[in-house]
Write an enzyme that holds these catalytic residues in place. Structure first.
Site, PDB file in Angstrom:
ATOM      1  N   CYS A   1       0.844  -1.205   0.000  1.00 25.46           N
ATOM      2  CA  CYS A   1       0.000   0.000   0.000  1.00 25.46           C
ATOM      3  C   CYS A   1       0.874   1.247   0.000  1.00 25.46           C
ATOM      4  CB  CYS A   1      -0.921  -0.025   1.218  1.00 25.46           C
ATOM      5  SG  CYS A   1      -1.950   1.443   1.344  1.00 25.46           S
TER       6      CYS A   1
ATOM      7  N   CYS B   1      -0.370   4.113   2.185  1.00 27.20           N
ATOM      8  CA  CYS B   1      -0.235   3.890   3.631  1.00 27.20           C
ATOM      9  C   CYS B   1       1.229   4.074   4.055  1.00 27.20           C
ATOM     10  CB  CYS B   1      -0.649   2.471   4.028  1.00 27.20           C
ATOM     11  SG  CYS B   1      -2.135   1.863   3.245  1.00 27.20           S
ATOM     12  N   ASP B   2       2.165   3.562   3.269  1.00 28.68           N
ATOM     13  CA  ASP B   2       3.561   3.452   3.726  1.00 28.68           C
ATOM     14  C   ASP B   2       4.552   4.335   2.968  1.00 28.68           C
ATOM     15  OD1 ASP B   2       2.647   1.530   5.489  1.00 28.68           O
ATOM     16  OD2 ASP B   2       2.982  -0.109   4.073  1.00 28.68           O
TER      17      ASP B   2
END
Ligand SMILES: Cc1cc2nc3c(=O)[nH]c(=O)nc-3n(C[C@H](O)[C@H](O)[C@H](O)COP(=O)(O)OP(=O)(O)OC[C@H]3O[C@@H](n4cnc5c(N)ncnc54)[C@H](O)[C@@H]3O)c2cc1C
Length: 308
Positions: free
Chosen positions: A132, A135-136
């Site tokens: 992701c 997300c990261d």
């Protein structure tokens, strides 16, 4: 007994829930994740949903859920583990061992990311290997990273990461992208994205923060192997449907998607499927929302026949 249990609160499940509530059904939505919204929560920007240009995936998910909450729809945050068909009713087993009886079930469990399946992937997952980018990605600001894949998600990830990382290596086993042409063109025009066509990651080594990727590549038609050093790696090689819990209950296609057409009717009367989890060619928010809206008409017909 409930009229309808909807499993999953992504775009398909939430859309269906609104239609079901308006049709006066006794409905509950089961969701195993901490948020409603499903997969779209994982994307930075959605540019192709009518009326919401440029909205973040998270904001879109919140809007969808807020809309459902206006109708006072009941949600239950337990995972559905299995499903039994008893003809005029179905029994759903939940993660805490409780059972729930319902006249009809709508499966909108969508899909999850596919693994690359190479040595080192499991070891470094969450320690340099991510599925992701939104997300990261921020963990790799000003660092060099790799993205693996050639579909829309890989292309979007590469573009997103190019804004914060010093360099993005896009590794794809073909020389043509599967994703939208407009995204492919943007990727090729972005100076800090290096495209590696006909290339595969065959092993992940090194240590967290400093990954050593073994790359098998075709250079001018000749196979070559070399090592690529990156701080992070993002795997975007497709999705697999979340249908393990209904295997052997309803018919699935070869890839594991629920066999169901536009009516959402599966091989078992009273069990319906909508959204990414069913067999279809285009898996998008718009098609999931459309499925969710349409399927309730057929659920209602089923319930009317059952209760006649
Ligand atoms: C990174 C990324 C970017 C994307 N970008 C776009 C885009 O720009 N535009 C676009 O239109 N589409 C985009 N998509 C695709 C879009 O997100 C999906 O098509 C859409 O979310 C499908 O909705 P759905 O409701 O069918 O399934 P999902 O969104 O997958 O929702 C399924 C829900 O079911 C829940 N669930 C699963 N199993 C269970 C269980 N056993 N018990 C209880 N709950 C369960 C899950 O937690 C989840 O919340 C993107 C997808 C990804 C991953």
């Amino acid at each position: 007994m409930r009229d309808l249990v909807i499993i999953g609160s992504g775009p398909a499940g939430l859309s269906a829930a609104i239609y079901a509530k308006r049709a006066m059904m006794d409905v509950v939505v089961m969701e195993k994740a901490a948020f409603s919204g499903g997969q779209i929560v994982n994307t930075e920007k959605v540019d192709n949903y009518l009326g919401m240009p440029g909205i973040s995936g998270f904001d879109m998910a919140m809007k969808f859920r807020e809309h459902a909450d206006l109708f006072e729809i009941e949600f239950d945050d337990r995972e559905v583990m299995s499903l039994e068909d008893h003809g005029d009713h179905k029994t759903i087993s939940l993660e805490d061992g409780t059972d729930l009886d319902t006249r009809a079930v709508l499966v909108t469990t969508g899909a999850r990311h596919r693994n690359l399946g190479v040595p080192g992937e499991e070891e470094f997952a969450g320690a340099g290997v991510s599925y992701c980018a939104t997300c990261d990605g921020a963990f790799f600001r000003n660092k060099e990273v790799a993205v693996v894949g050639g579909g829309n998600i890989a292309l979007e990830d590469a573009l997103y990461l190019s804004k914060m990382c010093s360099k993005v290596h896009l590794i794809h086993r073909r020389d043509e992208f599967r994703g939208e042409k407009i995204l492919g063109a943007q990727v090729l025009e972005t100076p800090n994205i290096e495209f590696h066509p006909f290339a595969k990651v065959t092993e992940i080594g090194g240590k967290p923060g400093s990954l050593e990727l073994k790359i098998a590549e075709q250079v001018n038609g000749t196979p070559e192997e070399h090592m690529l050093l990156v701080s992070g790696m993002f795997i975007a090689v497709g999705t697999v449907p979340l249908t393990d819990f209904i295997e052997g209950i309803v018919e699935l296609d070869e890839a594991g998607y629920v066999k169901a057409g536009e009516t959402g009717q599966t091989s078992v009367p009273g069990i319906f499927a909508a959204g990414d989890v069913r067999t279809k060619n285009v898996r998008q928010v718009a098609t999931a929302v459309g499925d969710g809206a349409a399927v309730i008409h057929y659920v209602e017909e089923y319930l009317n026949r059952l209760l006649k």
